[in-house]
Motif scaffolding. Sequence first.
Motif, PDB file in Angstrom:
ATOM      1  N   GLY A  80      -2.138   7.910   9.665  1.00  0.00           N
ATOM      2  CA  GLY A  80      -3.124   7.725   8.608  1.00  0.00           C
ATOM      3  C   GLY A  80      -4.259   6.832   9.077  1.00  0.00           C
ATOM      4  O   GLY A  80      -5.441   7.150   8.911  1.00  0.00           O
ATOM      5  N   LEU A  81      -3.893   5.698   9.710  1.00  0.00           N
ATOM      6  CA  LEU A  81      -4.912   4.758  10.168  1.00  0.00           C
ATOM      7  C   LEU A  81      -5.798   5.381  11.233  1.00  0.00           C
ATOM      8  O   LEU A  81      -7.008   5.157  11.268  1.00  0.00           O
ATOM      9  CB  LEU A  81      -4.251   3.489  10.715  1.00  0.00           C
ATOM     10  CG  LEU A  81      -3.568   2.593   9.687  1.00  0.00           C
ATOM     11  CD1 LEU A  81      -2.878   1.436  10.384  1.00  0.00           C
ATOM     12  CD2 LEU A  81      -4.576   2.070   8.680  1.00  0.00           C
ATOM     13  N   LEU A 119      -7.379  14.331  13.690  1.00  0.00           N
ATOM     14  CA  LEU A 119      -5.972  14.197  14.055  1.00  0.00           C
ATOM     15  C   LEU A 119      -5.623  15.016  15.277  1.00  0.00           C
ATOM     16  O   LEU A 119      -4.489  15.005  15.744  1.00  0.00           O
ATOM     17  CB  LEU A 119      -5.075  14.626  12.880  1.00  0.00           C
ATOM     18  CG  LEU A 119      -5.037  13.604  11.744  1.00  0.00           C
ATOM     19  CD1 LEU A 119      -4.507  14.217  10.480  1.00  0.00           C
ATOM     20  CD2 LEU A 119      -4.177  12.410  12.144  1.00  0.00           C
ATOM     21  N   MET A 148      -7.693   6.215   3.625  1.00  0.00           N
ATOM     22  CA  MET A 148      -8.311   6.535   4.908  1.00  0.00           C
ATOM     23  C   MET A 148      -9.258   7.732   4.796  1.00  0.00           C
ATOM     24  O   MET A 148      -9.933   8.084   5.739  1.00  0.00           O
ATOM     25  CB  MET A 148      -7.228   6.851   5.944  1.00  0.00           C
ATOM     26  CG  MET A 148      -6.462   5.638   6.395  1.00  0.00           C
ATOM     27  SD  MET A 148      -7.528   4.511   7.248  1.00  0.00           S
ATOM     28  CE  MET A 148      -7.158   3.015   6.378  1.00  0.00           C
ATOM     29  N   ARG A 154     -13.845   5.828   1.916  1.00  0.00           N
ATOM     30  CA  ARG A 154     -14.394   4.840   2.839  1.00  0.00           C
ATOM     31  C   ARG A 154     -15.897   4.973   3.045  1.00  0.00           C
ATOM     32  O   ARG A 154     -16.609   3.987   3.106  1.00  0.00           O
ATOM     33  CB  ARG A 154     -13.682   4.915   4.182  1.00  0.00           C
ATOM     34  CG  ARG A 154     -12.284   4.344   4.122  1.00  0.00           C
ATOM     35  CD  ARG A 154     -11.589   4.427   5.444  1.00  0.00           C
ATOM     36  NE  ARG A 154     -12.082   3.437   6.388  1.00  0.00           N
ATOM     37  CZ  ARG A 154     -12.489   3.750   7.595  1.00  0.00           C
ATOM     38  NH1 ARG A 154     -12.501   4.996   7.999  1.00  0.00           N
ATOM     39  NH2 ARG A 154     -12.887   2.820   8.400  1.00  0.00           N
ATOM     40  N   TYR A 185      -6.539   8.472  11.523  1.00  0.00           N
ATOM     41  CA  TYR A 185      -7.467   9.404  10.884  1.00  0.00           C
ATOM     42  C   TYR A 185      -8.646   8.633  10.296  1.00  0.00           C
ATOM     43  O   TYR A 185      -9.800   9.071  10.396  1.00  0.00           O
ATOM     44  CB  TYR A 185      -6.769  10.216   9.786  1.00  0.00           C
ATOM     45  CG  TYR A 185      -7.724  11.125   9.053  1.00  0.00           C
ATOM     46  CD1 TYR A 185      -8.236  12.257   9.671  1.00  0.00           C
ATOM     47  CD2 TYR A 185      -8.153  10.829   7.762  1.00  0.00           C
ATOM     48  CE1 TYR A 185      -9.142  13.078   9.024  1.00  0.00           C
ATOM     49  CE2 TYR A 185      -9.053  11.649   7.113  1.00  0.00           C
ATOM     50  CZ  TYR A 185      -9.544  12.767   7.746  1.00  0.00           C
ATOM     51  OH  TYR A 185     -10.447  13.568   7.111  1.00  0.00           O
ATOM     52  N   GLY A 186      -8.358   7.469   9.701  1.00  0.00           N
ATOM     53  CA  GLY A 186      -9.447   6.663   9.175  1.00  0.00           C
ATOM     54  C   GLY A 186     -10.370   6.169  10.274  1.00  0.00           C
ATOM     55  O   GLY A 186     -11.584   6.071  10.089  1.00  0.00           O
ATOM     56  N   LEU A 187      -9.804   5.869  11.433  1.00  0.00           N
ATOM     57  CA  LEU A 187     -10.597   5.298  12.529  1.00  0.00           C
ATOM     58  C   LEU A 187     -11.391   6.367  13.263  1.00  0.00           C
ATOM     59  O   LEU A 187     -12.584   6.216  13.520  1.00  0.00           O
ATOM     60  CB  LEU A 187      -9.652   4.596  13.512  1.00  0.00           C
ATOM     61  CG  LEU A 187     -10.291   3.759  14.609  1.00  0.00           C
ATOM     62  CD1 LEU A 187     -11.023   2.595  13.991  1.00  0.00           C
ATOM     63  CD2 LEU A 187      -9.215   3.257  15.558  1.00  0.00           C
ATOM     64  N   LEU A 222      -1.922   4.616   1.345  1.00  0.00           N
ATOM     65  CA  LEU A 222      -2.670   4.131   2.509  1.00  0.00           C
ATOM     66  C   LEU A 222      -3.427   5.287   3.171  1.00  0.00           C
ATOM     67  O   LEU A 222      -4.598   5.150   3.547  1.00  0.00           O
ATOM     68  CB  LEU A 222      -1.701   3.490   3.498  1.00  0.00           C
ATOM     69  CG  LEU A 222      -2.345   2.861   4.723  1.00  0.00           C
ATOM     70  CD1 LEU A 222      -1.859   1.444   4.867  1.00  0.00           C
ATOM     71  CD2 LEU A 222      -2.037   3.610   5.981  1.00  0.00           C
ATOM     72  N   ILE A 223      -2.755   6.433   3.291  1.00  0.00           N
ATOM     73  CA  ILE A 223      -3.448   7.594   3.859  1.00  0.00           C
ATOM     74  C   ILE A 223      -4.625   7.989   2.967  1.00  0.00           C
ATOM     75  O   ILE A 223      -5.695   8.341   3.445  1.00  0.00           O
ATOM     76  CB  ILE A 223      -2.468   8.777   4.019  1.00  0.00           C
ATOM     77  CG1 ILE A 223      -1.357   8.412   4.987  1.00  0.00           C
ATOM     78  CG2 ILE A 223      -3.181  10.007   4.524  1.00  0.00           C
ATOM     79  CD1 ILE A 223      -0.302   9.476   5.113  1.00  0.00           C
TER      80      ILE A 223
END
Lengths: 114, 505
Positions: free
Chosen positions: B178-179, B187, A46, A51, B181-183, A42-43
């Motif tokens: 993790g999420l 960090l 990201m 993405r 970081y994606g958003l 999952l990481i």
Amino acid sequence: MILILAITIGCLFAGGFYLLLRRSLVKLILGLILLSHGVNLLIFTMGDGVRRGAPPIVDKNGVAPFNVADPVVQALILTAIVISFGLTAFILTLAYRANQVTGSDDLDTMQGEG
Amino acid sequence: MANHLFLPLVVPLISAALSVLLGRWRFVTRSITLAAALFNLGYSGWLLWLVSSTGRQVTQASAWAAPFGITLLADVMSAVMLFLAALLMFCTIIYSLLTMEPEYEQFFYYPLLLLLLLGVSGAFLTGDLFNLYVWFEVLLISSFGLVTLGSSRAQLTGGLKYVVLNLMGSTMFLIGSGLIYGLAGTLNMAHIGERLITQSEPGLTTVIATLFLFAFGSKAALAPLFFWLPESYPTPPPAVSAIFSALMTKVGVYALYRVFGTVLPGELVRLAPLILALGGLTMVLGVLGALTQTEIRRVLSFTIISEIGFVAMGLGFASAAGLAAGLLFTAHMMIVKTALFFLAGAAERVSGTGDMRRMGGLARREPALATLWFLGMVALAGIPPMSGFFGKLALLQAGVSQGHYLISGLAVLVSLFIFLAILKIWHEVFWKKPVEDQSQMPRLAPAILIPGALLVILSVVIGISAGPVAELSTQAGTQILDLPGYIEATCGPAGCDAVTSRLIK
């Protein structure tokens, strides 16, 4: 790519949680391991490489280099792998000792007293 | 650059390594451990003075400019928690020197304590979300060692529950980081805060915030995630129970206050009703558990849970006053609860059991112990002039002034029941006539009471000097919610995005 990863992560999480809900201690630990793999993937998804197609790196001219993956998520995953490896080793030892002392692998019969 | 912020991490780490290497000489190990804790205590006292008089202290690891490197940042909340952690660790080490069995010392008990201090100090100082995760793991793995060191049946089964539920919490924390970081693409906490003010996906942020609530809530023993606590706290020796009650749940509380107060203030407002409801549930379930237990340290463990509900209530008020009151209450609870665990350990030592039904008569046999327990009990109940009164008063003032009458009323009611639960210990252990013949039982060495006495006196001092202490906590509460100030301290006056866009054309 992202769809395949999403399905894989979903399977890992589903399997992990299913095993976590079992009464057997070994299955519980296997569940934790599956879950940690799911989180690592999952990481990975990201990362900006997956993405948005561009990692957060620039060269000295401020231009994003071509064909480079996001190093941050790799660093995060590497850290998470090391930590979960250590914790898995610990919990396996603990489970082994608990099994020796209580003579059971079943979380319901494995009580503190008696 | 305040590079001295690395000292409270480097000193315990090196001392832990040295005391493993020199483990053969007990005296050397003990002295190193005590010296390291004393250093951290002195340093964090100085840091608290520095932060409260001159503002936040910041340093960047390897001089990588924020938000690229790892930031260490001390504000008043960090400094207060760092100070309390060092103080309680120091008292625990003294208590351990007096009470710990030699087998424990052989199996690296003191290095584990130092590594626990390292992990806790790192968690209080870091300004990076993933780094916070790493510090959590550092302190967790040392606590896993401490909780299972004796390898008795109860310790192994209790320890397993503790390990599994904490690993679940950590996993949720990792998913959340993790999420996020994606958003947000970063960090660094200041940078996350800066970017999430203006981002376009509020639903995703709420999901992530809920994951954090789960993760930190399970560390802080918030309902319904507290089941690991009463299973694992009473099983190790009293010194370990005491330091766990002092530090483990409070790191969760700190993370909740830091992440929801500073980094995600918008989500704090959105999730406030949920946090208040969980806080109320935690209070009630914790105290009900405490009332049904018959073992002295189990009762204390359940009252920890109940008090975590009060702290969550302070967070749920989502205001500077609420956070300040919650912090004041946390400080009081860390000190008094640790003292009570020390004293409970002493009572178990002279009675030979922790089962209250078989104890009794200690008020006559050990009057000094009984007096200290009485004072600690009064402090916990919140009777002036002890510290508990002002913590609860501040919480209730914040609640009533914001119109949260229901939860404030519940808090008063639960306070009474907590007092009842502790009073039960007083009656069973100290007041009632001894159940068994006690003429053969050992007398207490007065030295064992010193750490507990020190903390009880500190509770009185906090109660008497409530004015300055309340000012300090108000300063801390205001600072927690001051995101622009936090960003400026980390990345400079223009903000973190200004630093990154200077590099990317």
